[in-house]
Motif scaffolding. Structure first.
Motif, short mmCIF file in Angstrom:
data_model
loop_
_atom_site.label_atom_id
_atom_site.label_comp_id
_atom_site.label_asym_id
_atom_site.label_seq_id
_atom_site.Cartn_x
_atom_site.Cartn_y
_atom_site.Cartn_z
N ALA A 99 41.51 35.30 43.33
CA ALA A 99 40.92 34.23 42.52
C ALA A 99 41.13 32.89 43.19
CB ALA A 99 41.53 34.23 41.12
N TYR A 100 40.09 32.07 43.16
CA TYR A 100 40.11 30.75 43.75
C TYR A 100 39.75 29.72 42.68
CZ TYR A 100 39.27 33.59 47.98
OH TYR A 100 39.33 34.53 48.98
N GLN A 101 40.30 28.54 42.76
CA GLN A 101 39.89 27.45 41.87
C GLN A 101 38.54 26.92 42.33
OE1 GLN A 101 43.18 24.85 42.57
NE2 GLN A 101 44.45 25.74 40.97
N GLY A 115 37.09 25.80 36.99
CA GLY A 115 36.55 27.15 36.98
C GLY A 115 37.31 28.04 37.93
N ALA A 116 36.95 29.32 37.93
CA ALA A 116 37.60 30.27 38.80
C ALA A 116 36.55 31.15 39.46
CB ALA A 116 38.58 31.14 38.02
N TYR A 117 36.74 31.40 40.74
CA TYR A 117 35.90 32.34 41.47
C TYR A 117 36.74 33.59 41.71
CZ TYR A 117 32.36 34.19 44.55
OH TYR A 117 31.37 34.98 45.08
N VAL A 118 36.27 34.72 41.20
CA VAL A 118 37.10 35.92 41.15
C VAL A 118 36.40 37.09 41.85
CG1 VAL A 118 38.24 37.57 39.61
CG2 VAL A 118 38.07 35.17 38.94
N LEU A 119 37.18 37.84 42.62
CA LEU A 119 36.75 39.11 43.19
C LEU A 119 37.72 40.19 42.74
CD1 LEU A 119 36.48 36.76 45.66
CD2 LEU A 119 35.18 38.65 46.67
N TYR A 120 37.21 41.39 42.51
CA TYR A 120 38.09 42.48 42.10
C TYR A 120 37.52 43.80 42.62
CZ TYR A 120 34.59 43.78 38.64
OH TYR A 120 33.42 44.17 38.05
N ALA A 121 38.40 44.79 42.75
CA ALA A 121 37.97 46.12 43.16
C ALA A 121 38.95 47.16 42.65
CB ALA A 121 37.84 46.22 44.68
N LEU A 122 38.42 48.33 42.30
CA LEU A 122 39.22 49.50 41.94
C LEU A 122 39.09 50.52 43.06
CD1 LEU A 122 38.93 48.08 39.15
CD2 LEU A 122 38.77 50.35 38.13
N PRO A 123 40.20 51.05 43.57
CA PRO A 123 40.14 51.94 44.73
C PRO A 123 39.59 53.32 44.40
CG PRO A 123 42.37 51.84 43.90
CD PRO A 123 41.58 50.85 43.09
N ASN A 124 38.99 53.94 45.39
CA ASN A 124 38.54 55.32 45.30
C ASN A 124 39.57 56.20 45.99
OD1 ASN A 124 37.07 57.65 44.98
ND2 ASN A 124 35.62 57.20 46.62
N GLY A 125 40.12 57.16 45.27
CA GLY A 125 41.11 58.05 45.86
C GLY A 125 42.37 57.33 46.26
N ASN A 126 42.80 57.58 47.50
CA ASN A 126 44.06 57.01 47.98
C ASN A 126 43.86 55.72 48.78
OD1 ASN A 126 45.69 59.11 46.90
ND2 ASN A 126 45.12 60.44 48.63
N LEU A 184 44.75 33.09 44.77
CA LEU A 184 45.70 34.02 44.20
C LEU A 184 45.33 35.43 44.64
CD1 LEU A 184 47.80 35.09 42.01
CD2 LEU A 184 45.84 35.07 40.42
N ILE A 185 46.30 36.19 45.12
CA ILE A 185 46.13 37.62 45.37
C ILE A 185 46.98 38.34 44.33
CG2 ILE A 185 46.45 39.53 46.98
CD1 ILE A 185 46.23 37.52 49.26
N LEU A 186 46.33 39.09 43.47
CA LEU A 186 47.02 39.72 42.36
C LEU A 186 46.86 41.24 42.43
CD1 LEU A 186 48.60 39.22 39.70
CD2 LEU A 186 46.39 39.25 38.51
N TYR A 187 47.98 41.93 42.47
CA TYR A 187 48.00 43.39 42.41
C TYR A 187 48.16 43.79 40.95
CZ TYR A 187 48.66 43.08 47.47
OH TYR A 187 48.50 42.80 48.80
#
Length: 441
Positions: free
Chosen positions: A273-275, A327-338, A433-436
């Motif tokens: 996420a970025y401001q 505001g916030a610019y957000v990227l996200y992803a859910l992993p496939n498998g391992n 921000l890098i968020l796990y």
């Protein structure tokens, strides 16, 4: 992009959008102020015998005391309790029994109430909203009832929903020390501690005609509607001037790396996420277009690369969260498998780097413009959409209601160079921000 994963459905429930006008149809409107400061916007549309009546109050969670969060959202519920002339529990019954529908929503920056009716029930809609504004019943019975309603909503939408803490986890880290630090749902502890006098005081301060826009769209007679508006709202007392808080966001200058846990998920997520600037900024429009390049549709860059080609992700997305002051610019992803979260992060970085270094193609740019126009066409096909867009334009774009007719032009004025420059200015490694986002055992 397929909408069948819990993170997407959660975001859809949490986020509120806004839209403007298209080249295809100019929205004509009449606007004026009552003596008490209520701004009125009227749009006539004779295409169907329906009408939308709405009131937008310029109060959201950012207007709250940090020790009494959740008040704006609480009033979204409380103001359906009834009034001096509407018995408790009768508000929504009056709407449905007369062929109408109604709802309300709250964001960080505003609260919005609306009804849609057959056009012969316009007067009923005006009466209901004037009752809500002039003399709602705010007592211990209603407050205690709605406390329980809000608690249940929080349990369903946030506490027990997969990825329900997503927005809170991001905002609490990139907007620390600002009124955007907390979510509109607020703190249940704060609501429990609040006294009745505090709720009354909040209402008297913010739910006043000079802090509101009455927006009506549909099958109406302008002159008759003006007369009805004066009859129902003219006697509402003017409140004290409302000053919006100054939001000073401390810029991120060094990468924030953090971890959060969610007991309701089985799949982890990686989030960056970025401001970014507030909703009226040209750069905000450029970043919104940039998110279309990255993740809008199955041909978008992130989806094609991470989901289709490399099959590293089950779901991926990029979007803007535009607020009044930031505001916030957000990227996200859910992993496939391992697939590791760091592999997904590396894919993010390579695509962002490409956008920072090179112009998007003319073909991609044309696609973005077509997508933007399609969105605006869809946003104004219903009267309730027109009513909200008119109120939003006045409330957030320096009282320039005609922004509904110029916004698409403003978007089309964003060049490929503007998009690259916005990426260079805001999407840097040391500004994020890098968020796990991990399952909690």
């Amino acid at each position: 992009m397929k909408m069948n994963f819990p993170l997407v459905s959660t975001l859809a429930a949490l986020l509120l959008g806004f839209a403007g006008e298209t080249n295809a149809q100019k929205i004509d409107f009449t606007e004026y102020d009552l003596d008490n400061g209520l701004h009125v916007i009227l749009h006539q549309d004779k295409s169907a015998p329906v009408v939308a009546v709405s009131v937008m109050y310029h109060v959201g969670s950012k207007n709250e005391n940090p020790e009494r969060t959740g008040f704006a959202h609480f009033f979204e519920h409380l103001l359906f309790e009834g009034s001096d002339n509407i018995k408790r529990g009768e508000f929504m019954k009056l709407v449905s029994s007369n062929g109408g529908q109604n709802n309300a929503n709250t964001s960080f920056d505003r609260t919005y109430y609306f009804e849609t009716f057959p056009s012969n029930q316009l007067e009923l809609g005006l009466w209901l909203e004037s009752e809500r504004m002039m003399h709602p019943v705010i007592n211990e019975v209603g407050v205690n009832t709605q406390r329980e309603v809000v608690k249940e909503e929080k349990r369903q939408r946030i506490d027990n929903r997969p990825y329900g803490q997503f927005i809170n986890a991001v905002f609490s880290r990139i907007f620390t020390g600002t009124p955007y630090f907390w979510q509109p749902i607020g703190s249940m502890e704060h609501l429990n501690q609040a006294k009745l006098s505090e709720f009354v005081g909040f209402f008297k301060k913010f739910y006043v005609p000079n802090n509101a826009v009455l927006s009506i769209s549909g099958d109406i007679d302008i002159a008759k509607t003006k007369s009805l508006v004066k009859d129902y709202f003219g006697d509402v007392p003017k409140g004290e001037p409302v000053s919006q808080p100054v939001v000073n966001v401390t810029p991120i200058t060094q990468t924030i790396i953090d971890t959060t846990y969610d007991a309701n998920i089985q799949l982890p997520a990686i989030i960056t996420a970025y401001q970014m600037p507030g909703m009226t900024s040209k750069d905000a429009r450029a970043l919104d277009l940039l998110s279309g390049i990255l993740s809008e549709g199955v041909s978008s860059r992130l989806y094609k690369k991470m989901v289709d080609d490399k099959k590293e992700a089950l779901q991926v997305g990029a979007f803007t969260l535009s607020l009044e002051s930031t505001g916030a610019y957000v990227l996200y992803a859910l992993p496939n498998g391992n697939t590791s979260l760091n592999t997904l992060l590396a894919d993010f970085d390579s695509e962002i780097k490409e956008l920072r270094e090179n112009l998007i193609s003319e073909k991609d740019y044309e696609k973005l413009m077509n997508q933007a126009e399609d969105k605006f066409v869809g946003a104004n096909t219903k009267n309730i959409g027109v009513a909200e867009n008119l109120a939003t334009a006045y409330t957030f774009f320096n009282k320039q209601t005609n922004h509904v007719n110029t916004e698409l032009e403003e978007i089309k004025a964003v060049t490929r160079e503007d998009i690259r420059n916005a990426a260079r200015k805001y999407l840097n490694d040391n500004q994020r921000l890098i968020l796990y986002y991990l399952p909690k055992k």
